[in-house]
Write a protein that holds these residues in place. Sequence first.
Motif, PDB file in Angstrom:
ATOM      1  N   PRO A  53      72.261   7.278  32.638  1.00  0.00           N
ATOM      2  CA  PRO A  53      73.351   6.300  32.754  1.00  0.00           C
ATOM      3  C   PRO A  53      72.932   4.874  33.139  1.00  0.00           C
ATOM      4  O   PRO A  53      73.738   3.961  33.025  1.00  0.00           O
ATOM      5  CB  PRO A  53      74.257   6.891  33.841  1.00  0.00           C
ATOM      6  N   THR A  54      71.678   4.703  33.563  1.00  0.00           N
ATOM      7  CA  THR A  54      71.254   3.365  34.018  1.00  0.00           C
ATOM      8  C   THR A  54      70.150   2.814  33.117  1.00  0.00           C
ATOM      9  O   THR A  54      69.200   3.552  32.841  1.00  0.00           O
ATOM     10  CB  THR A  54      70.709   3.468  35.462  1.00  0.00           C
ATOM     11  N   PRO A  55      70.258   1.575  32.685  1.00  0.00           N
ATOM     12  CA  PRO A  55      71.363   0.652  32.861  1.00  0.00           C
ATOM     13  C   PRO A  55      72.552   1.037  31.985  1.00  0.00           C
ATOM     14  O   PRO A  55      72.361   1.582  30.899  1.00  0.00           O
ATOM     15  CB  PRO A  55      70.772  -0.686  32.383  1.00  0.00           C
ATOM     16  N   ASN A  56      73.729   0.725  32.483  1.00  0.00           N
ATOM     17  CA  ASN A  56      74.932   1.034  31.709  1.00  0.00           C
ATOM     18  C   ASN A  56      75.018   0.110  30.492  1.00  0.00           C
ATOM     19  O   ASN A  56      74.891  -1.099  30.632  1.00  0.00           O
ATOM     20  CB  ASN A  56      76.169   0.846  32.600  1.00  0.00           C
ATOM     21  N   LEU A  57      75.207   0.709  29.325  1.00  0.00           N
ATOM     22  CA  LEU A  57      75.266  -0.097  28.090  1.00  0.00           C
ATOM     23  C   LEU A  57      76.586   0.071  27.350  1.00  0.00           C
ATOM     24  O   LEU A  57      76.818  -0.598  26.346  1.00  0.00           O
ATOM     25  CB  LEU A  57      74.111   0.289  27.154  1.00  0.00           C
ATOM     26  N   MET A  58      77.442   0.998  27.833  1.00  0.00           N
ATOM     27  CA  MET A  58      78.677   1.283  27.080  1.00  0.00           C
ATOM     28  C   MET A  58      79.932   1.057  27.908  1.00  0.00           C
ATOM     29  O   MET A  58      81.031   1.382  27.449  1.00  0.00           O
ATOM     30  CB  MET A  58      78.617   2.705  26.512  1.00  0.00           C
ATOM     31  N   GLY A  59      79.785   0.515  29.104  1.00  0.00           N
ATOM     32  CA  GLY A  59      80.966   0.174  29.910  1.00  0.00           C
ATOM     33  C   GLY A  59      81.153   1.093  31.099  1.00  0.00           C
ATOM     34  O   GLY A  59      80.812   2.276  31.039  1.00  0.00           O
ATOM     35  N   GLU A  60      81.721   0.508  32.176  1.00  0.00           N
ATOM     36  CA  GLU A  60      81.962   1.272  33.416  1.00  0.00           C
ATOM     37  C   GLU A  60      83.445   1.628  33.534  1.00  0.00           C
ATOM     38  O   GLU A  60      83.781   2.787  33.672  1.00  0.00           O
ATOM     39  CB  GLU A  60      81.560   0.440  34.648  1.00  0.00           C
ATOM     40  N   THR A  61      84.305   0.625  33.490  1.00  0.00           N
ATOM     41  CA  THR A  61      85.740   0.894  33.640  1.00  0.00           C
ATOM     42  C   THR A  61      86.337   1.224  32.269  1.00  0.00           C
ATOM     43  O   THR A  61      85.711   0.978  31.230  1.00  0.00           O
ATOM     44  CB  THR A  61      86.461  -0.348  34.192  1.00  0.00           C
ATOM     45  N   SER A  62      87.575   1.712  32.280  1.00  0.00           N
ATOM     46  CA  SER A  62      88.248   2.018  31.006  1.00  0.00           C
ATOM     47  C   SER A  62      88.363   0.762  30.155  1.00  0.00           C
ATOM     48  O   SER A  62      88.116   0.781  28.943  1.00  0.00           O
ATOM     49  CB  SER A  62      89.651   2.573  31.258  1.00  0.00           C
ATOM     50  N   GLU A  63      88.743  -0.344  30.816  1.00  0.00           N
ATOM     51  CA  GLU A  63      88.937  -1.580  30.047  1.00  0.00           C
ATOM     52  C   GLU A  63      87.605  -2.073  29.460  1.00  0.00           C
ATOM     53  O   GLU A  63      87.516  -2.400  28.276  1.00  0.00           O
ATOM     54  CB  GLU A  63      89.551  -2.660  30.953  1.00  0.00           C
ATOM     55  N   GLU A  64      86.576  -2.072  30.295  1.00  0.00           N
ATOM     56  CA  GLU A  64      85.278  -2.569  29.812  1.00  0.00           C
ATOM     57  C   GLU A  64      84.744  -1.679  28.680  1.00  0.00           C
ATOM     58  O   GLU A  64      84.259  -2.170  27.654  1.00  0.00           O
ATOM     59  CB  GLU A  64      84.292  -2.589  30.985  1.00  0.00           C
ATOM     60  N   THR A  65      84.885  -0.367  28.840  1.00  0.00           N
ATOM     61  CA  THR A  65      84.416   0.567  27.804  1.00  0.00           C
ATOM     62  C   THR A  65      85.159   0.317  26.497  1.00  0.00           C
ATOM     63  O   THR A  65      84.564   0.316  25.412  1.00  0.00           O
ATOM     64  CB  THR A  65      84.638   2.022  28.275  1.00  0.00           C
ATOM     65  N   GLU A  77      83.559  -1.001  23.048  1.00  0.00           N
ATOM     66  CA  GLU A  77      83.708  -0.180  21.835  1.00  0.00           C
ATOM     67  C   GLU A  77      84.365  -0.998  20.720  1.00  0.00           C
ATOM     68  O   GLU A  77      83.972  -0.908  19.550  1.00  0.00           O
ATOM     69  CB  GLU A  77      84.522   1.084  22.132  1.00  0.00           C
ATOM     70  N   MET A  78      85.370  -1.791  21.087  1.00  0.00           N
ATOM     71  CA  MET A  78      86.057  -2.627  20.095  1.00  0.00           C
ATOM     72  C   MET A  78      85.057  -3.536  19.372  1.00  0.00           C
ATOM     73  O   MET A  78      85.007  -3.586  18.138  1.00  0.00           O
ATOM     74  CB  MET A  78      87.126  -3.459  20.806  1.00  0.00           C
ATOM     75  N   TRP A  79      84.218  -4.223  20.159  1.00  0.00           N
ATOM     76  CA  TRP A  79      83.270  -5.144  19.532  1.00  0.00           C
ATOM     77  C   TRP A  79      82.160  -4.411  18.796  1.00  0.00           C
ATOM     78  O   TRP A  79      81.711  -4.842  17.737  1.00  0.00           O
ATOM     79  CB  TRP A  79      82.713  -6.127  20.583  1.00  0.00           C
ATOM     80  N   ASP A  80      81.730  -3.303  19.354  1.00  0.00           N
ATOM     81  CA  ASP A  80      80.668  -2.541  18.694  1.00  0.00           C
ATOM     82  C   ASP A  80      81.138  -2.038  17.333  1.00  0.00           C
ATOM     83  O   ASP A  80      80.427  -2.115  16.334  1.00  0.00           O
ATOM     84  CB  ASP A  80      80.245  -1.382  19.604  1.00  0.00           C
ATOM     85  N   ARG A  81      82.371  -1.538  17.307  1.00  0.00           N
ATOM     86  CA  ARG A  81      82.933  -1.053  16.036  1.00  0.00           C
ATOM     87  C   ARG A  81      83.120  -2.202  15.049  1.00  0.00           C
ATOM     88  O   ARG A  81      82.888  -2.051  13.853  1.00  0.00           O
ATOM     89  CB  ARG A  81      84.280  -0.356  16.284  1.00  0.00           C
ATOM     90  N   ARG A  82      83.553  -3.363  15.566  1.00  0.00           N
ATOM     91  CA  ARG A  82      83.709  -4.520  14.671  1.00  0.00           C
ATOM     92  C   ARG A  82      82.372  -4.910  14.056  1.00  0.00           C
ATOM     93  O   ARG A  82      82.288  -5.171  12.863  1.00  0.00           O
ATOM     94  CB  ARG A  82      84.277  -5.719  15.432  1.00  0.00           C
ATOM     95  N   VAL A  83      81.332  -4.936  14.886  1.00  0.00           N
ATOM     96  CA  VAL A  83      80.015  -5.298  14.357  1.00  0.00           C
ATOM     97  C   VAL A  83      79.593  -4.266  13.305  1.00  0.00           C
ATOM     98  O   VAL A  83      79.085  -4.600  12.230  1.00  0.00           O
ATOM     99  CB  VAL A  83      78.970  -5.406  15.498  1.00  0.00           C
ATOM    100  N   GLU A  84      79.847  -2.992  13.609  1.00  0.00           N
ATOM    101  CA  GLU A  84      79.458  -1.931  12.683  1.00  0.00           C
ATOM    102  C   GLU A  84      80.223  -2.042  11.354  1.00  0.00           C
ATOM    103  O   GLU A  84      79.630  -1.991  10.281  1.00  0.00           O
ATOM    104  CB  GLU A  84      79.748  -0.578  13.356  1.00  0.00           C
ATOM    105  N   MET A  85      81.547  -2.206  11.458  1.00  0.00           N
ATOM    106  CA  MET A  85      82.379  -2.167  10.246  1.00  0.00           C
ATOM    107  C   MET A  85      82.408  -3.494   9.495  1.00  0.00           C
ATOM    108  O   MET A  85      82.555  -3.523   8.281  1.00  0.00           O
ATOM    109  CB  MET A  85      83.832  -1.786  10.588  1.00  0.00           C
ATOM    110  N   MET A  86      82.289  -4.623  10.227  1.00  0.00           N
ATOM    111  CA  MET A  86      82.517  -5.921   9.595  1.00  0.00           C
ATOM    112  C   MET A  86      81.243  -6.736   9.396  1.00  0.00           C
ATOM    113  O   MET A  86      81.270  -7.772   8.749  1.00  0.00           O
ATOM    114  CB  MET A  86      83.556  -6.717  10.407  1.00  0.00           C
TER     115      MET A  86
END
Length: 217
Positions: free
Chosen positions: A91-103, A107-116
Amino acid sequence: MELVLELNKDGNLKLYTTPRAPNPERVLGFLREKNITDIEIVNIDLFENEHRTQEYRAISPFAQVPALQLDNGQAITESRAICRYLEGVCPTPNLMGETSEETAVIEMWDRRVEMMLLMPLAWWLRHGHPAFVAIEKQIPEMAPRGEKGFRKFAKALDRELQSRDFIAGNRFSIADITAVATIGFAKVAKWRPTAEETPDLLAWHERMLSRPCGGKV
Ligand SMILES: N[C@@H](CCC(=O)N[C@@H](CS)C(=O)NCC(=O)O)C(=O)O
């Protein structure tokens, strides 16, 4: 790191990958950022169609890399799912987010980069570059559509990066790793961020190249 050594105690954890391909590079960049070094790397030559053998399909039924094979034989064959697994066991270093909002934002930006960004680039190259005849039934009209989409989203990212240092907010994350892997692959299309067209993307990219994820593509 110790967690992974513990996990890989029988030495059976294997990552099937291929050099200079964006989805494998996303996982390799993730491993470098976490300093995970004790996973066996098995290179699969796509241009020799090694990924389409019966033996490899038993690991990766859709004949793609990357694939992570666990000690118990379970294979994980989507790059983001592999990263999710690695984040869980190391889990360290955290790369996918700690809180629900941050995660969710990551994920939103990661998916955008992947799809767009990554997907249109894949169309551009797979349908337009002669080297990809070996693995793709090329449809020439797909290449300019891919190029247009890729260039458009690169400019959108440039605008986003005018006001922050990282793709998914004010911290480094998997979204940066996915974008670095994608921009590395864009070299094959002779595309690079430039000071004229995408200055903030260029500045971000230069910062990323000094990190472990920018180590090689
Ligand atoms: N969604 C998959 C996509 C994997 C993928 O497309 N891998 C490419 C290399 S970057 C591949 O194996 N291509 C082989 C082929 O198309 O024949 C992931 O993220 O792992």
